[in-house]
Scaffold this motif. Structure first.
Motif, PDB file in Angstrom:
ATOM      1  N   PRO A 113       0.965  -1.260  -0.191  1.00 30.59           N
ATOM      2  CA  PRO A 113       0.054  -0.121   0.038  1.00 30.59           C
ATOM      3  C   PRO A 113       0.832   1.326  -0.016  1.00 30.59           C
ATOM      4  O   PRO A 113       1.838   1.442   0.743  1.00 30.59           O
ATOM      5  N   GLY A 114       0.626   2.103  -0.703  1.00 31.37           N
ATOM      6  CA  GLY A 114       1.370   3.363  -1.010  1.00 31.37           C
ATOM      7  C   GLY A 114       2.526   3.170  -1.963  1.00 31.37           C
ATOM      8  O   GLY A 114       3.209   4.116  -2.342  1.00 31.37           O
ATOM      9  N   GLY A 115       2.653   1.831  -2.607  1.00 28.63           N
ATOM     10  CA  GLY A 115       3.700   1.712  -3.480  1.00 28.63           C
ATOM     11  C   GLY A 115       3.304   0.894  -4.658  1.00 28.63           C
ATOM     12  O   GLY A 115       3.033   1.799  -5.707  1.00 28.63           O
ATOM     13  N   LYS A 116       2.849  -0.168  -4.586  1.00 29.52           N
ATOM     14  CA  LYS A 116       2.387  -0.951  -6.110  1.00 29.52           C
ATOM     15  C   LYS A 116       1.373  -2.260  -5.487  1.00 29.52           C
ATOM     16  O   LYS A 116       1.371  -2.721  -4.462  1.00 29.52           O
ATOM     17  N   ALA A 117       0.727  -2.400  -6.686  1.00 25.13           N
ATOM     18  CA  ALA A 117      -0.176  -3.880  -6.613  1.00 25.13           C
ATOM     19  C   ALA A 117       0.235  -4.587  -7.706  1.00 25.13           C
ATOM     20  O   ALA A 117       0.223  -3.975  -9.063  1.00 25.13           O
ATOM     21  N   VAL A 118       0.273  -5.694  -7.676  1.00 17.42           N
ATOM     22  CA  VAL A 118       0.818  -6.525  -8.866  1.00 17.42           C
ATOM     23  C   VAL A 118      -0.440  -7.767  -9.056  1.00 17.42           C
ATOM     24  O   VAL A 118      -1.161  -8.345  -8.092  1.00 17.42           O
ATOM     25  N   TYR A 119      -0.543  -7.767 -10.313  1.00 16.75           N
ATOM     26  CA  TYR A 119      -1.602  -8.859 -11.018  1.00 16.75           C
ATOM     27  C   TYR A 119      -0.927  -9.498 -12.035  1.00 16.75           C
ATOM     28  O   TYR A 119       0.031  -9.256 -12.896  1.00 16.75           O
ATOM     29  N   VAL A 120      -0.975 -10.795 -12.143  1.00 21.46           N
ATOM     30  CA  VAL A 120      -0.716 -11.887 -13.093  1.00 21.46           C
ATOM     31  C   VAL A 120      -1.826 -12.424 -13.859  1.00 21.46           C
ATOM     32  O   VAL A 120      -2.729 -12.542 -13.269  1.00 21.46           O
ATOM     33  N   LYS A 121      -1.586 -12.891 -14.959  1.00 17.24           N
ATOM     34  CA  LYS A 121      -2.382 -13.327 -15.988  1.00 17.24           C
ATOM     35  C   LYS A 121      -3.109 -14.565 -15.347  1.00 17.24           C
ATOM     36  O   LYS A 121      -2.282 -15.558 -14.992  1.00 17.24           O
ATOM     37  N   ASN A 122      -4.363 -15.000 -15.370  1.00 14.48           N
ATOM     38  CA  ASN A 122      -4.749 -16.287 -14.853  1.00 14.48           C
ATOM     39  C   ASN A 122      -4.992 -17.191 -16.058  1.00 14.48           C
ATOM     40  O   ASN A 122      -5.862 -17.196 -16.910  1.00 14.48           O
TER      41      ASN A 122
END
Length: 536
Positions: free
Chosen positions: A206-215
């Motif tokens: 939080p305050g930096g980054k959020a990461v998502y990867v392909k399902n």
């Protein structure tokens, strides 16, 4: 050699570059296979991951990454099946049966079942205004078997599919039953979905980054992607949301290629961005967002309808639109409560010349009729949000010209948000007026336009207007199924709104978005979605 930015912004840019470099190094170590990574700067930092608990747009956008919907809206704003394969309804539209697509899986590999869907609808309906009305009209919501569930109504409800396809301000997302059984007034901590991306919670800062990867297990529909419906085909391996609160720093990072997409560039920086041949700037969507003045109806002087009419008299939309942007691409007049430019319930009912220009003599006359005695009007001014700050200055100036006693209170947006959720009187830190905006897909109908809810302190959104007639008209609209009758009733809702003034529309904002030309095929939905797009 390019000069380095000086001072704080220079340090921020170099710090952002360090974060991005570290992320790239970590990925290289983790995998020898080249990955396509898209880096995105959202409009705000992701603080909550529960789209039922909060209506924050950044959480809604996060939810579209990892969850899926039973139905999604197409570009003509019609519900289309998404997780649903087929459905039937009785001729009187009182009983509906839905069959899920085969092969749907949660991110943990478990199958999606009708039980999950029923539990998700119930949790969502406990918080969402349209969902709450749907459940109130429901006699039974029950599982038939693993793939099918049934909805039986006890009274007519003309917005069943529209409710299931609700696109914003608490959209209906499907969650596993174990998650959906969480108290709707408590935040979830399990982010298992069935959508096209998986949330990498271990990398969330939080305050930096959020990461998502392909399902890789996700099965898109066969239809082409269209607005929020159709096949959600993912063409990138990883999406990183980078929190960059300084607008100039975010723009600089986009210009150097350190990020690929800036969701909402500051309007005064758009001309600078457009000079870069490597960057595309275009409207986020063609529908736009509704600019408004939210009014606190609980406390004097705004609890007086005549005073609210006086406020309406000093609102000339051109004053507000010119203050926000000089470029006509980004601002447009629109007096109606349900949007303009071809929205389903676009209306001129009750407008009667309102909002074209400020009429100070009319406002003074109405204030005299109201018995106004100089009571203070507190105008909140979030100086760090241009779309709220510039209009607040216009309102304060126009109110003074009409004879109002104005207290313009300047603060940051976070402080303002804390205040507008308080019902305290003005002498205890309360407020009278606050400038806001909402995507027009959140105000398309009398049912979902939360600013028109007039149920008072306990049953209305912030501002808390009270008007039984307006509430009756809105409730009646929900029972109608004939399009012509729905349109006529929506006109009645708007006409009544101009009489009691629950809030005031100050125009349409067409929010720009900016991305590098290496990114293509972004869907113009008003909601940043990451399927369909490609990155070279």
């Amino acid at each position: 050699m390019r000069d380095r930015p000086a001072g704080r912004r220079g340090r921020l840019i170099r710090g952002l570059a360090g974060v991005l470099a570290a992320a790239s190094l970590a990925m290289t170590v983790a995998s020898a296979t080249a990955q396509t990574v898209l880096r995105f700067v959202p409009q705000a930092d992701l603080k909550s991951v529960d789209p039922v608990w909060t209506t924050a747009y950044v959480t809604r956008n996060h939810a579209y990454m990892i969850y899926d919907q039973l139905f999604g809206l197409d570009s003509k704003l019609r519900p289309q099946p998404q997780m649903v394969e087929s459905w039937t309804a009785t001729p009187d539209k009182m009983r509906w049966e839905f069959t899920l697509r085969a092969g749907l899986k949660w991110h943990d590999g478990a199958p999606v079942t009708a039980e999950d869907c029923v539990a998700s609808i119930r949790r969502w309906g406990a918080r969402d205004v349209l969902g709450n009305r749907l459940l109130a009209a429901t006699e039974a919501l029950e599982v038939i078997d693993a793939q099918r569930f049934r909805l039986t109504l006890k009274q007519p409800f003309g917005q069943v599919l529209e409710a299931l396809a609700k696109p914003s301000n608490n959209p209906l997302f499907m969650m596993p039953k174990r998650v959906a059984q969480t108290d709707p007034f408590k935040q979830i901590d399990d982010t298992t979905g069935s959508g096209p991306f998986k949330f990498v919670r271990a990398e969330w800062v939080p305050g930096g980054k959020a990461v998502y990867v392909k399902n890789t297990d996700y099965k898109p529909r066969s239809e082409p992607a269209d607005f929020l419906s159709g096949g959600k085909v993912v063409n990138v391996d990883r999406v990183e949301w980078m929190s960059v609160p300084d607008a100039a720093v975010a723009m600089a990072a986009l210009g150097t290629g350190e990020v690929d997409w800036l969701e909402v560039p500051a309007p005064d920086l758009v001309p600078v961005i457009e000079r870069n041949a490597a960057i595309t700037v275009r409207p986020m969507d063609t529908i736009g967002s509704q600019l408004s003045i939210r009014i606190n109806h609980l406390h004097p002087p705004m609890d007086n309808p005549k005073v609210r009419q006086a406020l309406l008299a000093v609102v000339g939309q051109p004053d507000y639109l010119n203050a926000i942007a000089s470029d006509p691409r980004w601002v447009k007049p629109c007096p109606g409560y349900f949007g303009c430019g071809g929205t389903p319930y676009e209306s001129m009912a009750g407008v009667d010349g309102h909002l074209k220009q400020a009429d100070f003599e009319k406002a003074k006359r109405l204030l005299k009729e109201a018995g106004y005695k100089g009571e203070r009007v507190v105008v909140l001014d979030p100086a760090d949000v241009h779309y709220s700050h510039a209009p607040a200055l216009v309102t304060a100036e126009n109110l003074k010209k009409a004879g109002f006693n104005v207290d313009l209170q300047t603060m940051d947006f976070g402080t303002a948000i804390g205040k507008i959720n308080s019902q305290a009187p003005l002498d205890q830190g309360g407020w009278s007026l606050f400038h806001s905006y909402a995507t027009i897909i959140d105000v398309l109908t009398p049912a979902i336009a939360t600013g028109l809810r007039a149920g008072g302190a306990k049953n209305a959104a912030y501002g808390w207007p009270t008007d039984p007639e307006l509430e009756t008209l809105r409730t009646q609209w929900l029972t109608l199924t004939d399009p012509a009758e729905q349109k006529a009733q929506a006109d009645k809702v708007q006409a009544r709104a101009f009489e009691v003034v629950p809030y005031i529309v100050t125009g349409t904002l067409v929010i720009p978005t900016a991305y590098r030309k290496s990114v293509e095929s972004i869907i113009p939905s008003g909601i940043p979605v990451f399927w369909n797009l490609t990155k070279k």
